[in-house]
Design a protein around this motif. Structure first.
Motif, short mmCIF file in Angstrom:
data_model
loop_
_atom_site.label_atom_id
_atom_site.label_comp_id
_atom_site.label_asym_id
_atom_site.label_seq_id
_atom_site.Cartn_x
_atom_site.Cartn_y
_atom_site.Cartn_z
N ALA A 143 53.57 67.08 30.72
CA ALA A 143 53.69 67.74 29.26
C ALA A 143 55.43 67.77 28.99
CB ALA A 143 52.90 69.02 29.26
N TYR A 144 56.14 67.81 30.48
CA TYR A 144 57.56 68.54 30.08
C TYR A 144 58.77 67.40 29.25
CZ TYR A 144 55.26 72.23 31.49
OH TYR A 144 54.23 73.42 31.20
N ASN A 145 59.22 67.69 28.81
CA ASN A 145 60.38 66.35 28.89
C ASN A 145 61.14 65.86 30.12
OD1 ASN A 145 60.42 67.28 25.69
ND2 ASN A 145 60.61 65.45 25.68
N LEU A 146 61.58 66.98 30.40
CA LEU A 146 61.85 67.64 32.22
C LEU A 146 61.75 68.23 32.75
CD1 LEU A 146 66.11 66.84 30.25
CD2 LEU A 146 64.58 65.40 31.61
N ALA A 147 61.87 68.12 34.23
CA ALA A 147 61.63 69.85 35.06
C ALA A 147 62.55 69.56 35.88
CB ALA A 147 60.49 68.86 35.94
N ASP B 190 71.99 71.95 32.62
CA ASP B 190 72.25 70.18 32.84
C ASP B 190 71.33 69.47 32.03
OD1 ASP B 190 73.90 70.84 34.06
OD2 ASP B 190 73.74 70.45 36.16
N GLY B 191 69.74 70.33 31.96
CA GLY B 191 68.47 69.82 31.39
C GLY B 191 68.73 70.10 30.03
N ILE B 192 69.17 71.15 29.79
CA ILE B 192 69.14 71.64 28.14
C ILE B 192 69.97 70.58 27.41
CG2 ILE B 192 69.50 73.62 26.86
CD1 ILE B 192 68.54 75.41 29.27
N ASP B 193 71.30 70.84 28.74
CA ASP B 193 72.25 69.87 27.53
C ASP B 193 71.69 68.68 27.51
OD1 ASP B 193 73.86 72.46 27.79
OD2 ASP B 193 74.50 72.07 29.21
N HIS C 170 66.32 72.31 44.20
CA HIS C 170 67.43 71.30 45.76
C HIS C 170 68.36 70.81 44.33
CE1 HIS C 170 65.38 71.52 48.44
NE2 HIS C 170 63.69 71.75 47.62
N GLY C 171 68.21 71.85 42.36
CA GLY C 171 69.41 71.19 41.67
C GLY C 171 69.38 69.47 40.99
N ARG C 172 68.24 69.35 41.00
CA ARG C 172 67.97 67.77 40.23
C ARG C 172 66.94 68.31 39.50
NH1 ARG C 172 66.68 64.74 45.84
NH2 ARG C 172 68.64 64.87 47.42
N LEU C 173 66.60 67.11 38.34
CA LEU C 173 66.14 66.97 37.12
C LEU C 173 64.64 65.46 37.30
CD1 LEU C 173 68.15 67.27 34.59
CD2 LEU C 173 67.04 68.70 35.39
N MET D 167 76.94 67.36 36.57
CA MET D 167 75.24 67.07 36.62
C MET D 167 74.45 66.51 36.84
SD MET D 167 73.90 66.68 32.99
CE MET D 167 75.38 67.07 32.22
N ALA D 168 73.18 67.38 37.34
CA ALA D 168 72.59 67.53 38.29
C ALA D 168 72.03 65.46 38.43
CB ALA D 168 70.56 67.73 37.96
N SER D 169 71.65 64.95 39.67
CA SER D 169 71.07 63.75 39.31
C SER D 169 69.68 63.74 38.76
CB SER D 169 71.21 63.34 41.06
OG SER D 169 70.46 63.87 41.70
N ILE D 170 69.17 62.89 38.17
CA ILE D 170 67.46 62.46 37.65
C ILE D 170 67.07 62.01 38.89
CG2 ILE D 170 66.69 62.20 35.32
CD1 ILE D 170 68.58 62.63 33.58
N VAL D 171 65.54 62.76 38.87
CA VAL D 171 65.09 61.52 39.81
C VAL D 171 64.07 60.49 38.55
CG1 VAL D 171 63.19 61.95 41.26
CG2 VAL D 171 64.88 63.35 41.93
N SER D 172 64.13 59.09 39.25
CA SER D 172 62.86 59.09 37.10
C SER D 172 61.83 59.02 38.45
CB SER D 172 63.29 57.18 38.35
OG SER D 172 62.88 57.15 39.26
N ARG D 173 60.95 58.61 37.00
CA ARG D 173 59.83 58.70 37.02
C ARG D 173 58.41 57.98 38.12
NH1 ARG D 173 56.22 60.36 32.62
NH2 ARG D 173 55.22 59.31 33.90
N ALA D 174 59.46 56.90 38.43
CA ALA D 174 58.91 56.10 39.78
C ALA D 174 59.61 56.36 41.48
CB ALA D 174 59.78 54.20 39.25
#
Length: 230
Positions: A69-73, A126-129, A77-80, A1-8
């Motif tokens: 605008a988007y929920n995720l991107a 991963d983001g879709i899932d 590099h395989g990150r969300l 599962m891709a790691s998620i970069v937070s807004r911060a």
């Protein structure tokens, strides 16, 4: 599962207003940037962060929206990246369409970096899932489905129409262009036949195959009905 970069983590600005809650949707719509993406983004993750910031500035200052605008991107590099986040309405799908689907952005454009690599495709999947676990239904569509636009571009739209498959984990890198060709491998009488196709013809053949499968199912139902009647 891709790691998620937070807004911060990517330096997102605070939204002007609180997001609209949206607990359930029909599914997810896939988007691209629609502009030039520097090909050097593939070798420099800092450029992904920079692009995210630029997109948010355009959405808030240029379009007058409350936030990115988007929920995720997803990046090459395989990150969300966390955008508006989960269980909230996006502003990406078009007027009157945002309640039907969440939105995920692939950081590819219509020039420069246009062919999503395997890392980006896996991150999109991963983001879709993840969105499905947080209220999204089974539909995976492109932005152009139901809205007049080229988004998400030929390569990503072909990937969406092919079912948004994950690239082969045994291959170092697979682009959406590779998946056009792989999707055309068919089994015929125990043998494999592979043909080269363009994105446009690939999409056309998908539609033709769906029609043919529907006709075949009708024939099977009629045959079964005749057998049961005997």
């Amino acid at each position: 599962m891709a790691s998620i970069v937070s807004r911060a983590g990517w330096g997102a600005r605070k939204p002007r207003t609180a997001p609209t809650r949206l607990a359930r949707t029909k599914g997810v719509k896939v988007h691209y940037t629609g502009g030039h993406v520097d090909p050097r983004i593939v070798d420099d993750h800092a450029r992904c962060i920079e692009l995210m910031m630029q997109i948010q500035i355009h959405h808030m200052n240029g379009n007058g929206w409350s936030d990115f605008a988007y929920n995720l991107a997803a990046c090459p590099h395989g990150r969300l990246f966390e955008g508006r986040g989960f269980e909230v309405m996006s502003a990406a799908n078009g007027s009157g369409l945002n309640t039907d689907h969440y939105a995920i952005l692939g950081l590819v454009g219509n020039s420069g970096f246009t062919q999503p690599n395997s890392a980006l495709l896996n991150a999109l999947r991963d983001g879709i899932d993840l969105l499905r676990k947080r209220g999204a239904g089974p539909e995976i569509k492109g932005h152009r489905d139901g809205y007049s636009t080229d988004c998400p571009g030929g390569p990503l739209y072909a990937w969406v129409r092919a079912g948004a498959p994950r690239p082969d984990p045994l291959e170092d890198d697979v682009s959406a262009d590779d998946l056009w060709h792989k999707a055309r491998i068919k089994r015929k009488k125990g043998t494999l036949e592979e043909r080269e196709v363009s994105p446009a013809s690939f999409l056309q053949e998908l539609e033709m195959e769906q029609d043919a499968q529907s006709v075949q199912l009708d024939r099977i139902e009629k045959m079964l009905g005749q057998l049961l009647a005997k």
